[in-house]
Design an enzyme around this catalytic site. Structure first.
Site, PDB file in Angstrom:
ATOM      1  N   GLY A 106      -5.129  -3.034   2.279  1.00 34.07           N
ATOM      2  CA  GLY A 106      -5.017  -4.134   1.772  1.00 34.07           C
ATOM      3  C   GLY A 106      -3.496  -4.332   0.954  1.00 34.07           C
ATOM      4  O   GLY A 106      -3.226  -5.105   0.367  1.00 34.07           O
ATOM      5  N   GLU A 112      -2.418   2.536  -5.729  1.00 33.40           N
ATOM      6  CA  GLU A 112      -3.646   3.209  -5.776  1.00 33.40           C
ATOM      7  C   GLU A 112      -3.474   4.886  -5.614  1.00 33.40           C
ATOM      8  O   GLU A 112      -4.332   5.629  -6.674  1.00 33.40           O
ATOM      9  CB  GLU A 112      -4.208   3.037  -4.614  1.00 33.40           C
ATOM     10  CG  GLU A 112      -5.007   1.604  -4.414  1.00 33.40           C
ATOM     11  CD  GLU A 112      -5.420   1.294  -2.982  1.00 33.40           C
ATOM     12  OE1 GLU A 112      -6.330   0.531  -3.120  1.00 33.40           O
ATOM     13  OE2 GLU A 112      -4.967   1.890  -2.082  1.00 33.40           O
TER      14      GLU A 112
END
Length: 237
Positions: A106, A112
């Site tokens: 993504g 992240e």
């Protein structure tokens, strides 16, 4: 995708997300992952918050932050909460024995990983299609790079054995991450030594971050036709 029993992979991912949300309890600081599977987990967390769970979320992308606000999940930042109790996120590939991951499909791999590294525990939510014997079996490794000098960075990646493909938007322009960087999706013929490849990517000039998450996941919850199963890292890995 629908399986032979008429169940969708979204249903499998959603059930794993519900299982992950059940691990949360009052007072936790929770990293909220990005991507389609993580969004299902965030939705499950939102339902628990609506039912009275008291947590604070740290989103890994602007899209996740928007979703969390709609669900009325209280949000904060790493500046205010530098230590996170648990992060719940998805993955593009999970190596079954080691629980090593490829993430970043993504485009949010940098944020992240920052959130994951700050977490005491990382719970990964996937459907069973994401399980592999060896990383790189089906998925390219996303590599986030600085736009300046991107062609020379591509040449350095080729020297590591990669086939780098610049990720493009639907209009043909480079995909831009939340951090303002570009992404190469790097195909490797075989990732025999993930930790060595990680070290080589870490030391490549022009590379900001990459989608190899080695030794970070604590557990993986896998949704499938038989329900949700739990994988733990092999101590020998």
């Amino acid at each position: 995708m629908i399986d032979a029993a008429g169940l969708s992979t979204d249903a499998f991912k959603a059930s794993a997300g519900v299982s992950a949300a059940a691990h949360l309890h009052d007072g936790m600081i929770v990293g909220l992952g990005s991507g389609t599977t993580a969004a299902l987990a965030v939705a499950a967390i939102g339902r628990r918050v609506e039912a009275g769970l008291k947590i604070v979320g740290i989103p890994t992308s602007e899209k996740t932050a928007d979703q969390a606000r709609l669900l009325k999940i209280p949000l904060s930042t790493l500046e205010d909460h530098p230590v996170i109790d648990v992060t719940i996120d998805g993955a593009d590939e999970v190596e079954e024995r080691s629980l090593n991951l490829i993430k970043g499909g993504g485009g949010n791999l940098l944020r992240e990983k920052i959130v994951a590294i700050a977490s005491s525990q990382m719970i990964i939510v996937v459907d069973e299609r994401k399980l592999v014997d060896r990383l790189g079996s089906r998925t390219a490794v996303p590599v986030e790079v600085i736009p300046f000098g991107w062609k020379t960075t591509a040449e350095r990646l080729k020297c590591l054995g990669a086939q780098p493909v610049l990720r493009l938007r639907s209009d043909g322009k480079p995909f831009v991450t939340d951090g303002g960087h570009w992404i190469f999706d790097c195909i490797f013929e075989s990732i025999q030594a993930p930790r060595l490849l990680q070290a080589m990517l870490d030391s490549t000039v022009g590379v900001v971050e990459h989608g190899l998450f080695i030794g970070i996941a604590s557990m993986v919850l896998v949704g499938g036709p038989g329900g949700v199963s739990r994988l733990n890292r092999d101590p020998a890995e």
